[in-house]
Write an enzyme that holds these catalytic residues in place. Structure first.
Site, PDB file in Angstrom:
ATOM      1  N   ASP A   1      39.757 132.116  62.940  1.00 54.99           N
ATOM      2  CA  ASP A   1      38.574 133.055  62.451  1.00 54.99           C
ATOM      3  C   ASP A   1      37.460 132.675  63.134  1.00 54.99           C
ATOM      4  O   ASP A   1      36.264 132.498  62.586  1.00 54.99           O
ATOM      5  CB  ASP A   1      38.557 133.489  60.938  1.00 54.99           C
ATOM      6  CG  ASP A   1      37.865 134.689  60.554  1.00 54.99           C
ATOM      7  OD1 ASP A   1      37.745 135.337  61.471  1.00 54.99           O
ATOM      8  OD2 ASP A   1      37.551 134.662  59.348  1.00 54.99           O
TER       9      ASP A   1
ATOM     10  N   LYS B   1      31.332 126.845  47.323  1.00 59.07           N
ATOM     11  CA  LYS B   1      31.969 127.889  47.888  1.00 59.07           C
ATOM     12  C   LYS B   1      33.088 128.269  46.869  1.00 59.07           C
ATOM     13  O   LYS B   1      34.125 127.338  46.432  1.00 59.07           O
ATOM     14  CB  LYS B   1      32.769 127.651  49.242  1.00 59.07           C
ATOM     15  CG  LYS B   1      33.606 128.841  49.714  1.00 59.07           C
ATOM     16  CD  LYS B   1      34.117 128.624  51.210  1.00 59.07           C
ATOM     17  CE  LYS B   1      34.985 129.969  51.751  1.00 59.07           C
ATOM     18  NZ  LYS B   1      35.113 129.851  53.098  1.00 59.07           N
TER      19      LYS B   1
HETATM   20  P1  ADP Z   1      34.083 133.570  54.065  1.00 57.89           P
HETATM   21  O1  ADP Z   1      35.381 132.800  53.773  1.00 57.89           O
HETATM   22  O2  ADP Z   1      33.618 134.495  52.740  1.00 57.89           O
HETATM   23  O3  ADP Z   1      33.837 134.084  55.209  1.00 57.89           O
HETATM   24  P2  ADP Z   1      32.419 131.237  54.751  1.00 57.89           P
HETATM   25  O4  ADP Z   1      33.059 130.047  54.424  1.00 57.89           O
HETATM   26  O5  ADP Z   1      32.743 131.734  56.149  1.00 57.89           O
HETATM   27  O6  ADP Z   1      32.946 132.340  53.747  1.00 57.89           O
HETATM   28  O7  ADP Z   1      30.760 131.384  54.325  1.00 57.89           O
HETATM   29  C1  ADP Z   1      30.190 132.455  54.303  1.00 57.89           C
HETATM   30  C2  ADP Z   1      28.625 132.385  54.789  1.00 57.89           C
HETATM   31  O8  ADP Z   1      27.979 131.421  54.081  1.00 57.89           O
HETATM   32  C3  ADP Z   1      28.570 131.626  56.265  1.00 57.89           C
HETATM   33  O9  ADP Z   1      28.785 132.947  57.249  1.00 57.89           O
HETATM   34  C4  ADP Z   1      27.599 130.981  56.355  1.00 57.89           C
HETATM   35  O10 ADP Z   1      26.328 131.934  56.322  1.00 57.89           O
HETATM   36  C5  ADP Z   1      27.327 130.705  54.956  1.00 57.89           C
HETATM   37  N1  ADP Z   1      27.672 129.266  54.520  1.00 57.89           N
HETATM   38  C6  ADP Z   1      28.891 128.745  54.152  1.00 57.89           C
HETATM   39  N2  ADP Z   1      29.166 127.410  54.192  1.00 57.89           N
HETATM   40  C7  ADP Z   1      27.814 127.186  54.382  1.00 57.89           C
HETATM   41  C8  ADP Z   1      27.152 125.745  54.640  1.00 57.89           C
HETATM   42  N3  ADP Z   1      28.039 124.552  54.320  1.00 57.89           N
HETATM   43  N4  ADP Z   1      26.063 125.695  55.232  1.00 57.89           N
HETATM   44  C9  ADP Z   1      25.522 126.524  55.240  1.00 57.89           C
HETATM   45  N5  ADP Z   1      25.590 127.971  55.333  1.00 57.89           N
HETATM   46  C10 ADP Z   1      27.018 128.121  54.980  1.00 57.89           C
HETATM   47 MG    MG Z   2      33.581 133.355  57.027  1.00 59.33          MG
END
Ligand code: ADP
Ligand code: MG
Length: 399
Positions: free
Chosen positions: A229, A124
């Site tokens: 959130d 991320k």
């Molecule tokens: P943001 O802060 O941009 O909302 P998120 O951490 O919510 O970022 O991640 C965005 C999307 O990426 C999530 O809705 C999910 O679909 C996918 N995602 C994020 N982390 C994971 C993970 N560890 N495993 C699988 N999918 C993930």
């Molecule tokens: Mg998110």
């Protein structure tokens, strides 16, 4: 901002040193003067080698000049910081290769990566503080005056906070991705093989799933935390399959896994009740719209839940931030940026609409802040889409 790793393997050890020197210099200079880059990079080849490296890095848009600069200097670009973080992850053997982008939001890019054993993980990359094109005027003033509004500081802070909470929650046994590593504005965590709730069109027992989401939320509250959130994008739904020992049939349990923690706050926060209610309502509205399910009992209510904080042997985790070295001032800066972002989104939703413009925004010799943040929010795009995955049903042959 697109993560493009193609230039990575062409960089020499000297290039990396000069890139790291620009990063080091950025702590005190918006634009790092060339003599300082030379000093920090400590290269034996002297200034001609440094200028060769500078030229390579600028060509690959890892560092950039600014328009109307009064002296010769460079700043790190988003790409430059991405490369430094990836370099660290790769040296520590947490990332071997970078795959496709799973999601892109206004505040983050989510990439599928693999380590040297081939195991897939999630990277991320936080992109907080990226300026929205349409709100650039107000933002620009804010950022120019305020060093604590800089994207590098805010994104790094967001990643640090998220990693700290991810680690604390994971240790406490809350279903979250496993934290693996953290560098600058990025975190590496396990890939959760489960779709977000948003993509699920129907479930066999909405009441049971609703109850498990609320139960998970109340567990966070007992640890002293409000997610902030808690919505269908940040709750992944995993299918756990087990065999019933009596009947021998396979049973599927839907287990919510929670993600996305940069906005997490304490149950003691001045606005705790408002965020608590907003989170709970979010789940309720989603269940009514998607599954036509309405809980029969009202609540849960903040005032009741507040009494459960730290009870039943639940360790309080709301001091996690301080324990991880994030000062009150830092936490405040981050919170202000997240709130500002939320407000912008509310006031100016079209600035967050998807667009096809995915141009790289780190061109050399340009103060391209106008362009940064102009790009698509494909997570938003997803919001428009129809749910595509049906999970949690047993196939006829199993039952
Ligand atoms: P943001 O802060 O941009 O909302 P998120 O951490 O919510 O970022 O991640 C965005 C999307 O990426 C999530 O809705 C999910 O679909 C996918 N995602 C994020 N982390 C994971 C993970 N560890 N495993 C699988 N999918 C993930
Ligand atoms: Mg998110």
């Amino acid at each position: 901002m697109k993560l493009d790793t193609r230039a990575m393997r062409h960089l020499t050890a000297e290039d990396w040193k000069v890139l790291a020197a620009v990063e080091q210099g950025s702590k005190n200079h918006e634009l790092v003067p060339v003599p300082i880059i030379e000093r920090f990079s400590r290269l034996k080849g002297g200034s001609s080698l440094v200028s060769k490296c500078i030229s390579t890095l600028a060509k690959t848009s890892l560092i950039a000049k600014m328009k109307e600069a009064k002296y010769d200097g460079y700043r790190l670009t988003y790409g430059g910081l991405d490369y430094l973080a990836l370099h660290t992850h790769s040296q520590k053997k947490h990332i071997y290769s970078v795959g496709t982008r799973v999601g892109v939001g206004k505040e983050s890019d989510i990439m599928l990566v693999a380590d040297h054993t081939g195991a897939q993980q999630i990277l991320k990359i936080h992109r907080l503080g990226r300026i929205s094109f349409r709100t650039v005027k107000t933002n620009r003033d804010y950022l120019k005056k305020n060093a604590s509004g800089s994207w590098m500081y805010l994104s790094t802070l967001a990643a640090r906070k998220e990693y700290a909470f991810l680690s604390a929650l994971h240790s406490a046994g809350i279903p979250v991705p496993t934290p693996i590593a953290h560098s600058r504005h990025t975190i590496v965590m396990s890939l959760v093989d489960a779709p977000p709730l948003r993509q699920i069109s129907s479930v066999p027992d909405p009441a049971a799933l609703y109850a498990s989401l609320i139960e998970l939320y109340l567990r966070l509250a007992k640890h002293g935390l409000i997610h902030g959130d808690y919505n269908e994008f940040n709750i992944l739904i995993r299918e756990d399959v087990s065999t019933n020992p009596e009947t021998g049939t396979e049973e599927i349990t839907l287990v919510p896994v929670v993600i996305d923690f940069p906005q997490m706050i304490s149950m003691e926060h001045v606005n705790a009740e408002m965020y608590f209610d907003r989170d709970i309502n979010c789940v309720k509205i989603f269940f009514e719209r998607r599954f036509h399910f309405k809980p029969t009992t009202p609540g849960p209510f903040y005032k009741d839940v507040k009494k459960t904080v730290g009870r039943d042997g639940f360790e309080r985790l709301d001091a996690t931030l301080e324990a991880s070295g994030i000062t009150k001032k830092m936490a405040k800066d981050l919170e202000a940026a997240i709130r500002q972002h939320e407000e912008e989104k509310l006031q100016n939703p079209e600035a967050f609409e998807p667009s096809d413009d995915e141009e790289d925004d780190d061109d050399e010799d340009e103060d391209e802040e106008d362009k940064e943040g102009e790009e698509a929010n494909t997570a938003e795009k997803e919001k428009e889409g129809q749910p595509s995955i049906v999970i949690g049903f047993q196939s006829p042959s199993e039952s």
